[in-house]
Design an enzyme around this catalytic site. Structure first.
Site, PDB file in Angstrom:
ATOM      1  N   ASP A  15       0.854  -1.350   0.107  1.00 32.29           N
ATOM      2  CA  ASP A  15      -0.033  -0.001  -0.153  1.00 32.29           C
ATOM      3  C   ASP A  15       0.954   1.080  -0.046  1.00 32.29           C
ATOM      4  OD1 ASP A  15      -1.783   2.091   0.350  1.00 32.29           O
ATOM      5  OD2 ASP A  15      -2.528   1.281   2.350  1.00 32.29           O
ATOM      6  N   ASN A  20       2.690   4.077 -11.751  1.00 25.86           N
ATOM      7  CA  ASN A  20       1.046   4.170 -12.337  1.00 25.86           C
ATOM      8  C   ASN A  20       0.277   4.070 -11.131  1.00 25.86           C
ATOM      9  OD1 ASN A  20      -1.176   3.802 -14.136  1.00 25.86           O
ATOM     10  ND2 ASN A  20      -1.145   1.950 -13.052  1.00 25.86           N
ATOM     11  N   TYR A  73      -6.649  15.632  -6.560  1.00 26.29           N
ATOM     12  CA  TYR A  73      -6.261  14.740  -7.507  1.00 26.29           C
ATOM     13  C   TYR A  73      -5.333  15.659  -8.570  1.00 26.29           C
ATOM     14  CZ  TYR A  73      -5.930  11.472 -11.586  1.00 26.29           C
ATOM     15  OH  TYR A  73      -5.588  10.604 -12.451  1.00 26.29           O
ATOM     16  N   LYS A  97      -1.236  15.230  -9.502  1.00 27.30           N
ATOM     17  CA  LYS A  97      -0.713  14.887 -10.742  1.00 27.30           C
ATOM     18  C   LYS A  97       0.285  15.862 -11.156  1.00 27.30           C
ATOM     19  CE  LYS A  97      -2.421  10.647 -11.172  1.00 27.30           C
ATOM     20  NZ  LYS A  97      -1.395   9.645 -11.447  1.00 27.30           N
TER      21      LYS A  97
END
Length: 256
Positions: free
Chosen positions: A60, A87, A161, A165
């Protein structure tokens, strides 16, 4: 015959990660298939890989001690790691939606911490461990980060998010500068909407037509198209691309 490389692909139990793992295996490389919780899906990925010598690696990435253990397991199983594909990510989903005007402070903080821990810090820790492994070996290598179009156009319902990124892209460029003297090239790809298993209902449902209209090609991307780009960026021929962030969104979002 191409040189056989040892490749660690995180979040490879399905979707883009599975396609990336399959692309490397089809080339003749040996792959460590990382997963967090979806062991049965990861086992299916492993079954689909061409060739042999592949391995499953659990962990994890939201946990700070996970990255060293994941890399050690991959090195032990494959005999080394030459390519890292970052990824694994906590992707937008109804359960982690957090628009500022609707979200409690507690839920806001939870979304930001969890997405940052996995999407950015997990990738940074893995990159550190693989880079140190390569430097100690005196070997060249490749790191490819899977970013997002959302890093450039914004994610109002999932700001953590988009920010994670964008930070991943910037981190990759910093590492491209730091690791070039060691012949380690670092790149990122920024996919738009991709028709993975997780997105199948959206593509086939009422939202599908609007999603397809985002691109002038009139369709959405495929995991195989992302995998093809990753395979190129991880190749010896792509060393001069180090530091690049490659847009993969079918002209659905253009940067000047």
């Amino acid at each position: 015959m191409p040189e056989v490389r040892r490749v660690l692909v995180t979040g490879a139990s399905r979707g883009i990660g599975r396609s990336v793992a399959r692309a490397f295996a089809a080339r003749g490389d040996r792959v460590a298939v990382h997963y967090a919780t979806r062991r049965s899906d990861a086992e299916e990925t492993l079954r689909l890989l061409a060739g042999d010598g592949h391995a499953l690696v659990p962990g994890d990435l939201g946990e700070p001690e996970a990255a060293p253990a994941i890399v050690e397991a991959a090195v032990r199983a494959l005999g080394g790691v030459d390519v890292l594909v970052n990824n694994a990510a906590l992707a937008p989903a109804p359960g982690n939606r957090h628009p500022v005007q609707e979200t409690s402070y507690a839920d806001w903080r939870l979304a930001w911490r969890r997405m940052t821990d996995v999407n950015l810090l997990g990738a940074a820790d893995l990159t550190y461990c693989v880079a140190r492994h390569l430097i100690e070996r005196g070997a060249p290598g490749r790191v490819v980060n899977i970013g997002s179009r959302g890093a450039h156009r914004g994610e109002p319902d999932f700001p953590a998010y988009g920010a994670s990124k964008a930070a991943l892209h910037a981190f990759g460029q910093s590492m491209a500068l730091a690791l070039a003297p060691h012949r380690i090239a670092v790149t990122s790809v920024a996919p738009g909407f991709v028709a993975t298993e997780r997105q199948a209902a959206k593509v086939s449902g009422p939202e599908g037509e609007a999603l397809r209209r985002q691109s002038p090609f009139g369709r959405v991307g495929t995991p195989e198209e992302v995998a093809a780009a990753v395979l190129h960026l991880a190749s010896p021929e792509a060393e001069w691309s180090s530091g690049a962030v490659l847009d993969l969104n079918g002209a659905s979002h253009l940067r000047s």
